[in-house]
Design a protein around this motif. Sequence first.
Motif, PDB file in Angstrom:
ATOM      1  N   ILE A   4      11.146   9.848  10.787  1.00 31.85           N
ATOM      2  CA  ILE A   4      10.629   8.565  11.291  1.00 31.85           C
ATOM      3  C   ILE A   4      11.580   7.999  12.335  1.00 31.85           C
ATOM      4  CG2 ILE A   4       9.925   6.210  10.638  1.00 31.85           C
ATOM      5  CD1 ILE A   4       9.043   7.317   7.942  1.00 31.85           C
TER       6      ILE A   4
ATOM      7  N   ALA B 229       4.890   5.757  -2.416  1.00 32.49           N
ATOM      8  CA  ALA B 229       5.693   6.787  -1.750  1.00 32.49           C
ATOM      9  C   ALA B 229       7.155   6.371  -1.584  1.00 32.49           C
ATOM     10  CB  ALA B 229       5.094   7.092  -0.381  1.00 32.49           C
TER      11      ALA B 229
ATOM     12  N   TRP C 135      12.206   2.581   5.758  1.00 26.76           N
ATOM     13  CA  TRP C 135      11.548   3.324   6.837  1.00 26.76           C
ATOM     14  C   TRP C 135      10.057   3.477   6.617  1.00 26.76           C
ATOM     15  CZ3 TRP C 135      14.133   3.767  11.140  1.00 26.76           C
ATOM     16  CH2 TRP C 135      15.526   3.670  11.084  1.00 26.76           C
ATOM     17  N   LEU C 136       9.642   3.418   5.359  1.00 32.30           N
ATOM     18  CA  LEU C 136       8.212   3.631   5.074  1.00 32.30           C
ATOM     19  C   LEU C 136       7.395   2.351   5.184  1.00 32.30           C
ATOM     20  CD1 LEU C 136       8.384   6.129   2.069  1.00 32.30           C
ATOM     21  CD2 LEU C 136       7.939   6.611   4.475  1.00 32.30           C
ATOM     22  N   CYS C 137       8.061   1.195   5.146  1.00 36.88           N
ATOM     23  CA  CYS C 137       7.340  -0.085   5.276  1.00 36.88           C
ATOM     24  C   CYS C 137       6.450  -0.028   6.517  1.00 36.88           C
ATOM     25  CB  CYS C 137       8.326  -1.237   5.413  1.00 36.88           C
ATOM     26  SG  CYS C 137       7.544  -2.788   5.926  1.00 36.88           S
ATOM     27  N   ALA C 138       5.168  -0.341   6.336  1.00 38.97           N
ATOM     28  CA  ALA C 138       4.205  -0.231   7.451  1.00 38.97           C
ATOM     29  C   ALA C 138       4.048  -1.552   8.200  1.00 38.97           C
ATOM     30  CB  ALA C 138       2.854   0.238   6.925  1.00 38.97           C
ATOM     31  N   SER C 139       4.826  -2.565   7.850  1.00 42.77           N
ATOM     32  CA  SER C 139       4.716  -3.900   8.468  1.00 42.77           C
ATOM     33  C   SER C 139       3.296  -4.458   8.366  1.00 42.77           C
ATOM     34  CB  SER C 139       5.104  -3.865   9.951  1.00 42.77           C
ATOM     35  OG  SER C 139       6.395  -3.379  10.108  1.00 42.77           O
ATOM     36  N   CYS C 140       2.612  -4.198   7.265  1.00 51.75           N
ATOM     37  CA  CYS C 140       1.206  -4.618   7.162  1.00 51.75           C
ATOM     38  C   CYS C 140       1.080  -6.072   6.753  1.00 51.75           C
ATOM     39  CB  CYS C 140       0.438  -3.721   6.202  1.00 51.75           C
ATOM     40  SG  CYS C 140       0.757  -4.047   4.448  1.00 51.75           S
ATOM     41  N   GLU C 141       2.203  -6.689   6.358  1.00 50.98           N
ATOM     42  CA  GLU C 141       2.253  -8.128   6.060  1.00 50.98           C
ATOM     43  C   GLU C 141       1.514  -8.523   4.783  1.00 50.98           C
ATOM     44  OE1 GLU C 141       3.987 -10.369   7.979  1.00 50.98           O
ATOM     45  OE2 GLU C 141       4.266  -9.360   9.905  1.00 50.98           O
ATOM     46  N   THR C 142       1.151  -7.568   3.932  1.00 50.90           N
ATOM     47  CA  THR C 142       0.524  -7.948   2.664  1.00 50.90           C
ATOM     48  C   THR C 142       1.519  -8.737   1.818  1.00 50.90           C
ATOM     49  OG1 THR C 142      -0.768  -5.907   2.727  1.00 50.90           O
ATOM     50  CG2 THR C 142      -0.719  -7.065   0.630  1.00 50.90           C
TER      51      THR C 142
ATOM     52  N   PRO D 265       0.806  -1.221   0.000  1.00 52.15           N
ATOM     53  CA  PRO D 265       0.000   0.000   0.000  1.00 52.15           C
ATOM     54  C   PRO D 265       0.844   1.278   0.000  1.00 52.15           C
ATOM     55  CG  PRO D 265       0.016  -0.985   2.182  1.00 52.15           C
ATOM     56  CD  PRO D 265       0.713  -1.960   1.268  1.00 52.15           C
ATOM     57  N   ILE D 266       2.131   1.161   0.364  1.00 47.98           N
ATOM     58  CA  ILE D 266       2.972   2.358   0.482  1.00 47.98           C
ATOM     59  C   ILE D 266       3.914   2.490  -0.721  1.00 47.98           C
ATOM     60  CG2 ILE D 266       4.353   3.694   2.155  1.00 47.98           C
ATOM     61  CD1 ILE D 266       2.206   2.681   3.741  1.00 47.98           C
TER      62      ILE D 266
ATOM     63  N   LYS E  93      16.564  -1.571   8.760  1.00 48.65           N
ATOM     64  CA  LYS E  93      16.484  -0.332   9.535  1.00 48.65           C
ATOM     65  C   LYS E  93      17.497  -0.375  10.679  1.00 48.65           C
ATOM     66  CE  LYS E  93      11.865  -0.541  10.165  1.00 48.65           C
ATOM     67  NZ  LYS E  93      10.867  -0.919   9.188  1.00 48.65           N
TER      68      LYS E  93
ATOM     69  N   ASP F 266      12.835  -4.590   8.864  1.00 54.60           N
ATOM     70  CA  ASP F 266      13.224  -4.225  10.234  1.00 54.60           C
ATOM     71  C   ASP F 266      14.730  -4.394  10.427  1.00 54.60           C
ATOM     72  OD1 ASP F 266      10.686  -3.523  11.023  1.00 54.60           O
ATOM     73  OD2 ASP F 266      10.297  -5.341  12.171  1.00 54.60           O
TER      74      ASP F 266
ATOM     75  N   THR G 109      10.090  -8.440   8.258  1.00 51.05           N
ATOM     76  CA  THR G 109      11.194  -8.708   9.187  1.00 51.05           C
ATOM     77  C   THR G 109      12.525  -8.271   8.578  1.00 51.05           C
ATOM     78  OG1 THR G 109       9.976 -10.549  10.138  1.00 51.05           O
ATOM     79  CG2 THR G 109      12.339 -10.515  10.545  1.00 51.05           C
TER      80      THR G 109
END
Lengths: 194, 283
Positions: A117, A49, A76-83, A45-46, A102, A99, A96
């Motif tokens: 962020i 951006a 840094w923009l990864c929302a960890s939404c797991e899609t 979804p990100i 980062k 993470d 993961t």
Amino acid sequence: MKVITIAKTGDEETVEPGFAELVQQISGKELRQCYHCLKCSAGCPINFAMDWAPNQIIRMVQLGLQERVLSSSTIWLCASCETCSTRCPNEVDLPTIMDTLKEMAIQNGIRSQQAGIQTFHRVFLNCLREYGRMHEVSLLALYKLLTLNPFEDMGLGIKMFRKGKLNLLPSRIENVHELETIFRTFGESKRSKI
Amino acid sequence: MKLSYFPGCSLDGTAKEYGSSTSAICQALGLELIEVPDWNCCGASSGHSTNYLLGQALAARNLILAEKQGLDMVVACAACFSRFKKTNIALKENAELRGKMEEIMGIPYKGSFQIRHLLDVIYNTVGLETIKKEVTNPLKDLRLVPYYGCVIVRPHELTQFDDEEQPQVIDNLIEAIGAESLPWSDKTECCGASLALTRVDIVKKLARGIVEMAKEAGAQAIATACPLCQANLDMRYGEDGLPVFYFTELLGLALGIEGKNWLERHITDPLPLLTSLNLVKGE
């Protein structure tokens, strides 16, 4: 560390041959089996951006383009939404791995364009260390001040306060000393520097 | 039935109405919630984003305290739920992490209890049949879209609950309490909550997209089970948004519980809609 010249453009690029291995070792996650079907990038979804699409990050890790990866905004923009991890046919655990990247960027003192962020994460964890729980007012105020953007969301903040959604005073947990021990034990990442 | 309960920071702050509606419906449905004593913030998402071990340790303290209660644990927040599921595995696989945490807490950890999302408990333990019997104020003519967001249902290996791409639990709950659940495109889209304060531009775009799709599907309101989803969709759309309910609020209203003090806290006021459908009494 090796400098190579890209034949097509003549640009020089720094390559770290052991980078993929290191990322796998630290994250405990396999990434070599990614064959770039782009399901992750299509579903992210990100993605719109990000400077690099999720699968491009994986590809650059595979190729050892360490500097590009660790300074990218994508991690840094990864929302960890797991899609991505849900849909990956090869079970690559991208959130993961993001993470881990980062954490490696922080360890190596690499500031990305998403420095705000990083600041947010620091303010959040300091608040947690102090009180044991999140105190939204402290978090909001300190973060917006530190990023020199004190008026962003102020209107919303006032609305939230009127609706009773913000506690003015923080509540502190009883055994906050246990958190202090946790921060002292794990706070400084034990992971290896590159 | 007694359960260990982890409310999480949001339910004590921005999502107070989720907390109070959860307590009310659980009491009405015969679930006794016993709060994890002295729980701390699970660390999502700043912990795991910047320091893997610290992220696990912050969540682990809560798991250790919860296991000591000797009950299965119910979690209301999607982010806390996902963290605990991951940390439970990490504690079992990483002996060093487990050892250090056991030493800090002075309590051994076996991971011998279940960690469940509130939605799972309401749906699979209480069950639709019981809920249907308890409904005294069916939410007739209320058209809702069920919004699951990201980590309540995925990845399935972790959550062990409903389908990860086409979940049905909230859909069926909505129907069970007399409202209409509409099919739509965005039920498992991510609202971008982890960037809620840092990249307002991104979050506004995502939240707007989801609310637009809900409107296009013909919904009057959105039903959710996550405090971060609710906050984003409720606050980031701007004027002409849709009311965004916690499923616990809808359940509460259907069970005949007076929920004004929940509904008054929403940024997008849901009372005009509910009053127009005679689902709450007007002033």
